[in-house]
Design a protein around this motif. Structure first.
Motif, PDB file in Angstrom:
ATOM      1  N   UNK A  39       0.850  -1.195   0.000  1.00 28.09           N
ATOM      2  CA  UNK A  39       0.000   0.000   0.000  1.00 28.09           C
ATOM      3  C   UNK A  39       0.882   1.240   0.000  1.00 28.09           C
ATOM      4  N   UNK A  40       0.383   2.331  -0.621  1.00 28.59           N
ATOM      5  CA  UNK A  40       1.182   3.565  -0.658  1.00 28.59           C
ATOM      6  C   UNK A  40       1.196   4.263   0.694  1.00 28.59           C
ATOM      7  N   UNK A  41       2.321   4.906   0.985  1.00 27.31           N
ATOM      8  CA  UNK A  41       2.466   5.744   2.185  1.00 27.31           C
ATOM      9  C   UNK A  41       2.689   7.186   1.732  1.00 27.31           C
ATOM     10  N   UNK A  42       1.745   7.704   0.985  1.00 28.68           N
ATOM     11  CA  UNK A  42       1.822   9.052   0.417  1.00 28.68           C
ATOM     12  C   UNK A  42       3.165   9.244  -0.275  1.00 28.68           C
ATOM     13  N   UNK A  43       3.840  10.340   0.008  1.00 27.90           N
ATOM     14  CA  UNK A  43       5.120  10.618  -0.654  1.00 27.90           C
ATOM     15  C   UNK A  43       6.309  10.024   0.104  1.00 27.90           C
ATOM     16  N   UNK A  44       6.046   9.227   1.140  1.00 24.70           N
ATOM     17  CA  UNK A  44       7.124   8.648   1.946  1.00 24.70           C
ATOM     18  C   UNK A  44       7.661   7.370   1.319  1.00 24.70           C
ATOM     19  N   UNK A  45       6.789   6.570   0.746  1.00 25.92           N
ATOM     20  CA  UNK A  45       7.195   5.294   0.176  1.00 25.92           C
ATOM     21  C   UNK A  45       6.017   4.344   0.128  1.00 25.92           C
ATOM     22  N   UNK A  46       6.284   3.071   0.366  1.00 24.83           N
ATOM     23  CA  UNK A  46       5.235   2.062   0.370  1.00 24.83           C
ATOM     24  C   UNK A  46       5.414   1.156   1.581  1.00 24.83           C
ATOM     25  N   UNK A  47       4.343   0.492   1.943  1.00 24.76           N
ATOM     26  CA  UNK A  47       4.357  -0.467   3.042  1.00 24.76           C
ATOM     27  C   UNK A  47       4.052  -1.839   2.462  1.00 24.76           C
ATOM     28  N   UNK A  48       4.938  -2.800   2.735  1.00 28.89           N
ATOM     29  CA  UNK A  48       4.722  -4.183   2.312  1.00 28.89           C
ATOM     30  C   UNK A  48       4.234  -4.977   3.515  1.00 28.89           C
ATOM     31  N   UNK A  49       3.208  -5.746   3.334  1.00 29.77           N
ATOM     32  CA  UNK A  49       2.718  -6.662   4.355  1.00 29.77           C
ATOM     33  C   UNK A  49       2.725  -8.041   3.711  1.00 29.77           C
ATOM     34  N   UNK A  50       3.439  -8.975   4.339  1.00 27.52           N
ATOM     35  CA  UNK A  50       3.626 -10.276   3.702  1.00 27.52           C
ATOM     36  C   UNK A  50       3.179 -11.421   4.594  1.00 27.52           C
ATOM     37  N   UNK A  51       2.763 -12.488   3.925  1.00 30.27           N
ATOM     38  CA  UNK A  51       2.494 -13.774   4.554  1.00 30.27           C
ATOM     39  C   UNK A  51       1.612 -13.685   5.785  1.00 30.27           C
ATOM     40  N   UNK A  52       0.402 -13.281   5.570  1.00 29.60           N
ATOM     41  CA  UNK A  52      -0.594 -13.154   6.632  1.00 29.60           C
ATOM     42  C   UNK A  52      -0.903 -14.521   7.249  1.00 29.60           C
ATOM     43  N   UNK A  53      -0.713 -15.567   6.498  1.00 23.46           N
ATOM     44  CA  UNK A  53      -1.038 -16.912   6.977  1.00 23.46           C
ATOM     45  C   UNK A  53      -2.279 -17.433   6.302  1.00 23.46           C
ATOM     46  N   UNK A  54      -3.137 -16.538   5.884  1.00 23.85           N
ATOM     47  CA  UNK A  54      -4.316 -16.885   5.099  1.00 23.85           C
ATOM     48  C   UNK A  54      -4.405 -15.867   3.981  1.00 23.85           C
ATOM     49  N   UNK A  55      -5.302 -16.075   3.059  1.00 30.35           N
ATOM     50  CA  UNK A  55      -5.427 -15.190   1.907  1.00 30.35           C
ATOM     51  C   UNK A  55      -5.749 -13.761   2.356  1.00 30.35           C
ATOM     52  N   UNK A  56      -5.105 -12.778   1.689  1.00 32.41           N
ATOM     53  CA  UNK A  56      -5.490 -11.389   1.897  1.00 32.41           C
ATOM     54  C   UNK A  56      -6.865 -11.181   1.260  1.00 32.41           C
ATOM     55  N   UNK A  57      -7.681 -10.349   1.903  1.00 36.91           N
ATOM     56  CA  UNK A  57      -9.000 -10.008   1.361  1.00 36.91           C
ATOM     57  C   UNK A  57      -9.108  -8.491   1.285  1.00 36.91           C
TER      58      UNK A  57
END
Length: 172
Positions: A39-57
């Motif tokens: 997901x975008x973090x405005x003009x700062x960069x991006x945030x990665x979220x990985x391997x939730x354990x179940x499907x992302x919804x």
């Protein structure tokens, strides 16, 4: 993936990263990623979220987007404080060196320690002052790169100016 999300401002979601052409497979392999949401973090960069354990919804994306502005503010504040501390430290180093030189200390006694401190405070591997045709005054920190150092010194000796050389990552 990061560039696309940062540029478009739109999130990206993959529940099957292996073979996903939108994600660099070198990172998938190195980090053993199975799922990735960015997901975008405005003009700062991006945030990665990985391997939730179940499907992302979609609710996961909505939650991450709701938290993103707060995370971006925290990162912006932390970055600003880091840069201000670094700037303050650089000013202290230069002031100390000027006082040493003005008080009659030998140039080598004042410049070399200041360059060493400058090297550390800027996370540089090498800082050098090269006078035309003269001997270079060098300070080193961390991992050395003899070939690059030689190139830097040769160029500095023939073309005066201030330079910074950056070696980027070769792999994840």
């Amino acid at each position: 993936n990061s560039a696309r999300v940062f540029t478009t401002g739109l999130p990206y979601l993959s529940n099957h990263t292996d073979g996903d052409r939108g994600i660099r497979q070198g990172y998938v392999e190195a980090l053993q990623l199975r799922q990735l949401m960015t997901v975008p973090l405005r003009n700062v960069g991006v945030l990665h979220i990985a391997d939730k354990g179940e499907q992302f919804v979609i609710e996961d994306v909505e939650l991450a987007l709701a938290l993103a502005p707060r995370i971006a503010n925290i990162l912006a504040l932390g970055t600003m404080m880091f840069h201000q501390r670094r700037q303050q430290r650089l000013e202290e180093i230069l002031t100390d060196m000027a006082v040493r030189v003005a008080s009659g200390a030998a140039t080598g006694d004042s410049v070399v320690p200041a360059l060493e401190e400058l090297c550390i405070s800027t996370d540089a591997n090498m800082v050098a002052i090269v006078s035309g045709g003269g001997v270079a005054t060098i300070a080193r920190s961390g991992i050395g790169h003899p070939g690059l150092e030689e190139t830097v010194l040769d160029e500095a000796d023939t073309e005066p100016g201030i330079r910074a050389y950056v070696i980027g990552p070769k792999s994840p």
